[in-house]
Design an enzyme around this catalytic site. Structure first.
Site, short mmCIF file in Angstrom:
data_model
loop_
_atom_site.label_atom_id
_atom_site.label_comp_id
_atom_site.label_asym_id
_atom_site.label_seq_id
_atom_site.Cartn_x
_atom_site.Cartn_y
_atom_site.Cartn_z
N SER A 90 28.55 43.50 42.43
CA SER A 90 29.96 43.89 42.34
C SER A 90 30.31 45.03 43.30
O SER A 90 31.44 45.54 43.26
CB SER A 90 30.30 44.30 40.91
OG SER A 90 29.51 45.40 40.51
N THR A 192 32.75 48.67 39.57
CA THR A 192 32.96 49.49 40.76
C THR A 192 32.12 50.74 40.63
O THR A 192 31.97 51.24 39.52
CB THR A 192 34.45 49.90 40.82
OG1 THR A 192 35.23 48.73 41.04
CG2 THR A 192 34.75 50.92 41.88
N THR A 210 33.79 48.98 46.04
CA THR A 210 33.63 47.76 45.23
C THR A 210 33.78 46.51 46.08
O THR A 210 34.38 46.54 47.17
CB THR A 210 34.71 47.73 44.12
OG1 THR A 210 34.42 46.69 43.20
CG2 THR A 210 36.10 47.53 44.68
N ARG A 220 43.00 39.28 47.88
CA ARG A 220 43.28 40.16 46.73
C ARG A 220 42.63 41.54 46.94
O ARG A 220 41.49 41.65 47.32
CB ARG A 220 42.75 39.52 45.45
CG ARG A 220 43.03 40.34 44.17
CD ARG A 220 41.86 41.21 43.77
NE ARG A 220 42.06 41.87 42.48
CZ ARG A 220 41.26 42.84 42.01
NH1 ARG A 220 40.23 43.25 42.72
NH2 ARG A 220 41.50 43.40 40.86
N GLY A 222 42.25 45.23 44.72
CA GLY A 222 42.46 45.86 43.42
C GLY A 222 42.83 47.32 43.54
O GLY A 222 43.36 47.78 44.57
N ASP A 223 42.54 48.06 42.51
CA ASP A 223 42.89 49.49 42.46
C ASP A 223 41.93 50.38 43.24
O ASP A 223 42.31 51.48 43.67
CB ASP A 223 42.88 49.97 41.00
CG ASP A 223 41.49 49.82 40.38
OD1 ASP A 223 40.86 48.75 40.58
OD2 ASP A 223 41.02 50.75 39.71
N THR A 243 37.60 52.12 36.66
CA THR A 243 36.91 50.84 36.84
C THR A 243 37.50 49.84 35.87
O THR A 243 38.09 50.21 34.86
CB THR A 243 35.39 51.01 36.63
OG1 THR A 243 34.74 49.76 36.92
CG2 THR A 243 35.03 51.45 35.23
N GLY A 244 37.35 48.57 36.23
CA GLY A 244 37.91 47.53 35.36
C GLY A 244 39.06 46.81 36.04
O GLY A 244 39.22 46.89 37.25
N1 ASP Z 1 38.61 47.89 39.64
C1 ASP Z 1 37.93 46.86 40.36
C2 ASP Z 1 38.91 45.90 40.92
O1 ASP Z 1 39.89 45.61 40.26
C3 ASP Z 1 36.92 46.14 39.55
C4 ASP Z 1 36.09 46.98 38.61
O2 ASP Z 1 35.99 48.17 38.76
O3 ASP Z 1 35.53 46.45 37.65
O4 ASP Z 1 38.70 45.39 41.99
#
Ligand code: ASP
Length: 333
Positions: A90, A192, A210, A220, A222-223, A243-244
């Site tokens: 990941s 992440t 990440t 895509r 993410g954050d 994270t998430g």
């Molecule tokens: N926040 C990360 C994303 O949305 C993924 C993660 O941290 O689990 O890409």
């Protein structure tokens, strides 16, 4: 012989401790202001990272901090440690690909002066975090994306690496057979490394890197590479990382919110809790299947974390040692 030496040692210690103890007593008995706060030292240096891989990687950053290095170098070292580990699915080039088979990487970094840099949708580069740092240090910009980010990396001496790895390719092929080309968010297909640190000089920095959600739509982001979402640092107050499910973190400008709550007096854990509750209460798209966690550190070296579900772990390395902790989480889930 041994016990005599021990006895003398103990005696020596107690002789030294008498004046200290009496001065403490004197201070307490004359009811002077609470001097104890005057001597309370911030807990620094300290480094914190998300997930169990963060606990292992904290060693790299701690080595920097304990030798007098700055928080920025420390967070970069810890982030690089995980990026270089191709067994991580990941983060970095070992990451699982998007639904079209491409491994695309996101990272950002921020220092104590509010300088920041970010790369998104970057392919075939082993250390996105270091490219993000160069964006911060060598360009007038903050974010570089895709081909432009890769061109910039190559101009600055980075080299191309193959991706995905054999293992990731197999995971993708299996995913293709079992799924209908549908991007899905589940706690199993992302993570992440977010790192925040306070150095010996009391300065804060953070890094976040990440490969994003596995089997996401091509393009895509993410954050994680977004300042104020996946990472935020304010040297007057504190630092936070997330994270998430990135989409939910972006909607509330998660880490910026956490730092601003700490500015208002929230403890790190309560600031993270408030951010999690805001997502859960307000987002119509939030589902119980999502895991979202925040990790925060303030100027005193106090820290805390909170997540939507059970299972968010983070590593802490300070003068007490290196430990893996489990974040508090919403009891209803
Ligand atoms: N926040 C990360 C994303 O949305 C993924 C993660 O941290 O689990 O890409």
């Amino acid at each position: 012989m041994k016990s005599r030496r021990k006895f003398i040692k103990q005696l020596g210690l107690s002789v030294v401790s008498i004046p200290l103890a009496s001065s403490v007593l004197k201070t307490q008995s004359c009811e002077s202001p609470p001097v104890v706060n005057k001597f309370e030292k911030p807990n620094m240096p300290i480094i914190l990272s998300t997930w169990s891989f963060g606990k292992i990687a904290n060693q790299a950053g701690w080595d920097v901090l304990v030798n007098g290095g700055n928080a920025l170098d420390a967070v970069e070292s810890t982030a690089k440690f995980v990026e270089a580990d191709l067994s991580q699915t990941s983060v970095g080039l070992g990451g699982w690909p998007d639904r079209d088979g491409f491994v695309t990487l996101d990272a950002c970094i921020m220092d104590e002066k509010g300088n920041c840099g970010s790369v998104m949708f970057l392919e075939n580069i082993m250390h996105p975090i270091s490219v993000a740092r160069l964006v911060m240090e060598k360009t007038p910009h903050i974010q570089l994306v895709g081909e432009g980010a890769q061109m910039f990396a190559l101009e600055n001496g980075f080299v191309l690496h193959d991706a995905p790895t054999e293992g990731s390719k197999k995971a993708w092929e299996k995913w293709k057979l079992e799924n209908n080309y549908e991007p899905k968010i589940s706690p199993e297909n992302h993570d992440t490394i977010g790192v925040i640190a306070l150095d010996k000089n009391g300065n804060l920095s953070g890094a976040c890197t990440t490969s994003g959600l596995a089997f996401k739509m091509h393009g895509r982001v993410g954050d994680s590479p977004i300042i104020g979402a996946g990472l935020f640092v304010d040297n007057e107050v504190g630092a936070a990382t997330a994270t998430g499910t990135g989409e939910e973190v972006i909607r509330i400008c998660g880490t910026h919110l956490v730092v601003e709550l700490m500015r208002q007096g929230y403890t790190p854990v309560n600031a993270c809790k408030e951010a999690v509750e805001r997502i859960v209460k307000r987002s119509p798209r939030y589902t119980k299947e999502m895991i979202i966690g925040f990790l925060a550190l303030n100027k005193k070296g106090e820290y805390g974390a909170y997540s939507t579900r059970k299972g968010f772990e983070y590593g802490v390395y300070d003068k007490v040692g290196s430990v893996l902790k489990t974040a508090e989480f919403m009891e209803t889930y």
